[in-house]
Design an enzyme around this catalytic site. Structure first.
Site, PDB file in Angstrom:
ATOM      1  N   SER A 142       0.853  -1.188   0.000  1.00 41.48           N
ATOM      2  CA  SER A 142       0.000   0.000   0.000  1.00 41.48           C
ATOM      3  C   SER A 142       0.885   1.232   0.000  1.00 41.48           C
ATOM      4  O   SER A 142       1.998   1.217   0.562  1.00 41.48           O
ATOM      5  CB  SER A 142      -0.900   0.026   1.244  1.00 41.48           C
ATOM      6  OG  SER A 142      -1.580   1.269   1.342  1.00 41.48           O
ATOM      7  N   TYR A 155      -2.506  -0.378  10.220  1.00 38.62           N
ATOM      8  CA  TYR A 155      -2.583  -0.742   8.807  1.00 38.62           C
ATOM      9  C   TYR A 155      -1.270  -0.415   8.100  1.00 38.62           C
ATOM     10  O   TYR A 155      -0.738  -1.241   7.346  1.00 38.62           O
ATOM     11  CB  TYR A 155      -3.743   0.001   8.139  1.00 38.62           C
ATOM     12  CG  TYR A 155      -3.950  -0.381   6.690  1.00 38.62           C
ATOM     13  CD1 TYR A 155      -4.579  -1.568   6.344  1.00 38.62           C
ATOM     14  CD2 TYR A 155      -3.507   0.451   5.657  1.00 38.62           C
ATOM     15  CE1 TYR A 155      -4.766  -1.930   5.011  1.00 38.62           C
ATOM     16  CE2 TYR A 155      -3.690   0.104   4.328  1.00 38.62           C
ATOM     17  CZ  TYR A 155      -4.319  -1.088   4.012  1.00 38.62           C
ATOM     18  OH  TYR A 155      -4.491  -1.447   2.694  1.00 38.62           O
TER      19      TYR A 155
END
Length: 259
Positions: A142, A155
């Protein structure tokens, strides 16, 4: 001859979002696809779509956090298709909270799904890639591994771990013809983005809120799952035969715009 002809691929999180779009890319390229998803209905629906289009597909319901389920899934793919030539570990979850308020349940959900799950799949698949004479592994990173937002520490940490894992595995497996890469998307139109919109208390048009997330990209729009899937498919394919240890940004210019 299509780029995935005669080969078999296992895609986790393949029932929805980027994973489903990648399953379509692989099937369109002639590859057999095992669609693994915790949502069994989504896996079955995606596999049925591929089969209806004349492709080869297998639906597998399972939890990437469960090593027994992971090993069972890999065995099922080998039984069905006779081999595994590549793995794309796409399954992931998002949990947001201020650091002082992060519950242990969030830690377990994020780390076990986003880090342990891919690790377990790689561990189970590598012997079969060796037997096939090589292959490709693609993990889901990501842009938030490199630049994050408040409340996203868990995250971001999980995706940073993926980048580090890719670097190490690429070096470890390079001499065996096994390539390991990841992609790092910005905000993509997926169920996760819709979940984020709902987390923000949105009561109106969810898709409009997701569209608004794209304002943080220099390109001025949200990224479509198919756009990320095309990059992941390239990394899976022999077209990327000299690419290993890389993390490809698919972020509509987000990281390049950091001051």
């Amino acid at each position: 001859m299509s780029r995935f002809d005669g080969k078999a691929y296992l895609i986790t999180g393949g029932g929805k979002g980027i994973g489903a779009a990648l399953a379509d890319e692989v099937a369109a390229g002639g590859g057999a696809v095992a669609v693994f998803d915790i949502d069994g209905d989504a896996a079955t629906e995606k596999a049925a779509q591929i089969l209806a289009g004349g492709g080869r597909a297998l639906a597998i319901k399972g939890d990437a956090r469960d090593d027994a389920a992971v090993r069972s899934a890999v065995a099922a793919v080998v039984d069905e298709f006779g081999r595994i030539n590549g793995l794309a570990a796409i399954a992931g979850v998002l949990r947001l909270a201020p650091i002082a308020e992060v519950p242990d349940s969030h830690w377990r959900d994020v780390v076990e799904t986003n880090v342990l799950g891919p690790f377990q799949f790689v561990r189970a698949v590598v012997p079969h890639l060796r037997a096939a004479g090589g292959g490709s592994i693609v993990l889901a990173g990501s842009a938030m591994a490199f630049a994050s937002n408040p409340t996203a520490a868990l995250y971001s940490a999980s995706k940073g771990a993926i980048v580090a894992m890719v670097n190490s595995l690429a070096v470890e497996l390079a001499t065996e013809g096994i390539r390991v890469n990841c992609f790092a998307p910005g905000t993509v139109r997926t169920p996760m983005a819709r979940e984020l919109a709902q987390m923000q208390g949105t009561s109106g048009d969810i898709e409009a809120v997701v569209d608004s997330f794209g304002q943080g990209h220099p390109m001025g729009r949200v990224i479509e799952a198919e756009e990320v899937a095309r990059v992941a498919a390239f990394l899976l394919s022999d077209e990327a035969s000299a690419v290993t240890g890389s993390c490809y940004g698919v972020d509509a210019g987000m990281l390049a715009n950091l001051a």
